[in-house]
Scaffold this active site. Structure first.
Site, PDB file in Angstrom:
ATOM      1  N   LYS A 119     -12.291  -1.138   7.224  1.00 29.29           N
ATOM      2  CA  LYS A 119     -11.964  -2.493   8.118  1.00 29.29           C
ATOM      3  C   LYS A 119     -12.312  -2.040   9.172  1.00 29.29           C
ATOM      4  O   LYS A 119     -12.414  -3.566   9.877  1.00 29.29           O
ATOM      5  CB  LYS A 119      -9.797  -2.126   7.769  1.00 29.29           C
ATOM      6  CG  LYS A 119      -9.944  -2.613   6.190  1.00 29.29           C
ATOM      7  CD  LYS A 119      -9.116  -1.588   5.641  1.00 29.29           C
ATOM      8  CE  LYS A 119      -8.402  -1.791   4.226  1.00 29.29           C
ATOM      9  NZ  LYS A 119      -8.488  -3.090   3.468  1.00 29.29           N
ATOM     10  N   ASP A 163      -0.742   7.023   5.975  1.00 31.58           N
ATOM     11  CA  ASP A 163      -2.430   5.992   5.711  1.00 31.58           C
ATOM     12  C   ASP A 163      -2.947   5.089   7.037  1.00 31.58           C
ATOM     13  O   ASP A 163      -2.199   4.039   7.394  1.00 31.58           O
ATOM     14  CB  ASP A 163      -1.944   4.988   4.681  1.00 31.58           C
ATOM     15  CG  ASP A 163      -3.069   4.486   4.031  1.00 31.58           C
ATOM     16  OD1 ASP A 163      -3.896   3.874   4.934  1.00 31.58           O
ATOM     17  OD2 ASP A 163      -3.051   3.317   3.359  1.00 31.58           O
ATOM     18  N   TRP A 217       0.446  -1.632  -0.138  1.00 29.85           N
ATOM     19  CA  TRP A 217      -0.139  -0.013   0.103  1.00 29.85           C
ATOM     20  C   TRP A 217       0.741   0.783   0.036  1.00 29.85           C
ATOM     21  O   TRP A 217       0.846   1.932  -0.449  1.00 29.85           O
ATOM     22  CB  TRP A 217      -0.966  -0.270   1.096  1.00 29.85           C
ATOM     23  CG  TRP A 217      -2.122  -1.273   0.692  1.00 29.85           C
ATOM     24  CD1 TRP A 217      -2.622  -2.244   1.635  1.00 29.85           C
ATOM     25  CD2 TRP A 217      -2.728  -0.851   0.005  1.00 29.85           C
ATOM     26  NE1 TRP A 217      -3.539  -3.365   0.985  1.00 29.85           N
ATOM     27  CE2 TRP A 217      -3.513  -2.253  -0.242  1.00 29.85           C
ATOM     28  CE3 TRP A 217      -3.300   0.437  -1.347  1.00 29.85           C
ATOM     29  CZ2 TRP A 217      -4.403  -2.715  -0.627  1.00 29.85           C
ATOM     30  CZ3 TRP A 217      -4.010  -0.800  -1.851  1.00 29.85           C
ATOM     31  CH2 TRP A 217      -4.870  -1.531  -1.858  1.00 29.85           C
TER      32      TRP A 217
HETATM   33  N1  PMP Z   1      -4.529   1.821   2.413  1.00 33.88           N
HETATM   34  C1  PMP Z   1      -4.492   0.181   2.688  1.00 33.88           C
HETATM   35  C2  PMP Z   1      -3.584   0.237   4.296  1.00 33.88           C
HETATM   36  C3  PMP Z   1      -5.294  -0.860   2.336  1.00 33.88           C
HETATM   37  O1  PMP Z   1      -5.318  -1.646   3.509  1.00 33.88           O
HETATM   38  C4  PMP Z   1      -5.944  -0.143   1.555  1.00 33.88           C
HETATM   39  C5  PMP Z   1      -7.023  -1.558   0.796  1.00 33.88           C
HETATM   40  N2  PMP Z   1      -7.188  -2.843   1.275  1.00 33.88           N
HETATM   41  C6  PMP Z   1      -6.360   1.025   0.739  1.00 33.88           C
HETATM   42  C7  PMP Z   1      -4.608   1.794   1.373  1.00 33.88           C
HETATM   43  C8  PMP Z   1      -6.987   1.275  -0.451  1.00 33.88           C
HETATM   44  O2  PMP Z   1      -8.050   1.128   0.356  1.00 33.88           O
HETATM   45  P1  PMP Z   1      -9.705   1.059  -0.664  1.00 33.88           P
HETATM   46  O3  PMP Z   1      -9.472   0.475  -1.401  1.00 33.88           O
HETATM   47  O4  PMP Z   1     -10.579   2.308   0.051  1.00 33.88           O
HETATM   48  O5  PMP Z   1      -9.432   2.836  -1.750  1.00 33.88           O
END
Ligand code: PMP
Length: 435
Positions: A270, A246, A174
């Site tokens: 989450k 994030d 991520w």
């Molecule tokens: N950052 C992290 C740490 C994530 O776990 C995720 C999604 N699994 C995201 C960003 C992307 O998030 P989204 O699907 O809401 O765009």
């Protein structure tokens, strides 16, 4: 007529409705509250199915379908990484309010986002989140859309000019995605990457060289796929002292000192709600400098000035987040929540570590995530069997992310200790049968 109605699936459902309230729920949530008030007010009525020839006009509004008596018992332990498990009492409360929210005569999904009902919902959600995280008044709280992925672009667009250097620490996929997106809007640079060690570590920050001219330092507080979580946050060495995080997958899982951050952002799906809501907590003095090309929907100033109501927000999702915040406060706040999360994670990691190598977690012990626990089997050929057998036992979504394989148990706030206890009992049993 009555006989014809009695033969339809509808009438069978309606006949079983009264026993619904008497079913034993798994939670302390009062049984009476499990029936929507509007439904409770209606007497059972026979409805002819569409195939029948005689049409009976009933003057009353159609009642919502009765709740299945066994719903609570039938729920699985859901170890998904997101969208993920939500607290059972929150789901039941939403269910009880779905048809007619608190006497308004409407579902939350049907309300004007500018009406007094929804205003009270979004304001309470914000104020409860502020209490939970002790968010200082000099921070704005925004309820947005587009997921955390949209913030990968929104952050540099709001905080930088195209020529500004920015530092990214990449501790997993991520963080890497955030860096790659940021490259389009600023001079993003990776100051540390854990890729060579398969994202199993977090650096000691004294060793990491940061650019004093960087606009901010970006981290992913918890890498959902790799299960790597910051336990202490780095001190940014850039002139502005700006740290951006994030927190999608550990948001509200423990107390956080918000004042250490310029921006915290998280997709809700989450720990705090359904997908569709993205929460951004941003220091107010950072708002108002967006690059000229910034789309209106990504400009923090627009959203802050309009209290997250510039356009139609994800109303139902925000309502759900609000119910989760209420629930977390009722549990005693984030210190209590963290204690529960530590207990669950310790139990699972201990089971892995005591398995004499049968199970293995690749992440360095000091940075193991409390939320996402990746593990592999020494005999990797048994992994598919493990996942299949666990699913039969109603423990689902244990497959690791497609990019890393193995297993991953996501044990967010709403995963009860009983779920982790059941999983570790299953793991021990599986080991005994296959060691
Ligand atoms: N950052 C992290 C740490 C994530 O776990 C995720 C999604 N699994 C995201 C960003 C992307 O998030 P989204 O699907 O809401 O765009």
């Amino acid at each position: 007529m009555a006989a014809a109605a009695a033969a339809t699936p509808h009438s069978l459902l309606l006949k079983t409705a009264p026993s619904t309230a008497a079913a034993t729920p798994r939670t302390a949530f009062p049984a009476a509250a499990r029936l929507p008030p509007a439904a409770a007010a209606l007497k059972p009525v026979s409805i002819k199915c569409a195939a029948a020839t005689t049409h009976v006009q009933d003057p009353r509004p159609p009642s919502p379908p009765p709740l299945p008596a066994a719903a609570a018992q039938e729920r699985v332990f859901n170890f998904a990484a997101g969208p993920a498990v939500l607290p059972e009492n929150v789901l039941l409360k939403a269910q009880s309010e779905l048809y007619n929210w608190r006497g308004s005569g409407m579902s939350v999904m049907e309300m004007s986002h500018r009406g007094k009902e929804f205003s009270s919902i979004i304001q309470k959600a914000e104020s409860d989140l502020r209490s939970l995280l002790e968010i200082p008044p000099e921070y704005a709280v925004l309820f947005l859309q587009g997921g955390a992925t949209t913030q990968f672009a929104a952050i540099p667009l709001n905080l930088c000019t195209p020529d500004d250097p920015v530092d990214y620490v990449v501790t997993g996929s991520w963080g890497d995605k955030a860096f790659k997106e940021a490259q389009k809007y600023c001079k993003a640079k990776v100051v540390w990457s854990g890729k060579a060690e398969k994202y199993t570590k977090i650096p000691s920050f004294d060793e990491v060289e940061q650019d004093p001219d960087a606009k901010f330092l970006h981290i992913c507080a918890n890498e959902t796929i790799h299960g790597v979580e910051f336990k202490n946050y780095p001190v940014p060495k850039n002139k502005g002292g700006l740290l951006v995080a994030d927190m999608s997958s550990n948001f509200c899982s423990k107390p956080v000192d918000v004042s250490k951050f310029g921006v915290i952002y998280a997709g809700a799906q989450k720990n705090v709600g359904p997908s569709g809501v993205t929460i951004v907590i941003v220091r107010k003095d950072l708002i108002g400098n967006a690059q000229g090309i910034t789309p209106v929907m990504l400009d923090y100033k627009i959203h802050a000035e309009n209290a997250s109501l510039y356009n139609t927000p994800p109303c139902f999702g925000i309502y759900m987040c609000g119910l989760v915040f209420e629930d977390l406060l009722e549990q005693g706040g984030l210190k209590e929540v963290e204690k529960k999360n530590k207990k669950k994670a310790e139990l699972l990691y201990r089971t892995i570590d005591e398995s004499k190598g049968f199970y293995r977690c690749p992440v360095e012990a000091s940075v193991r995530s409390l939320m996402n626990v990746p593990f592999t089997l020494e005999k990797s050929e048994l992994e598919a069997e493990f996942i299949k057998e666990a699913a039969k036992e109603k423990m689902v979504q244990l497959k690791g992310h497609r990019s890393v394989g193995g297993m991953r148990a996501s044990i967010y706030n709403a995963m009860p200790l009983a779920g982790v206890e059941k999983l570790v009992a299953f793991m021990r049993d599986f080991q005994a049968r296959h060691a």
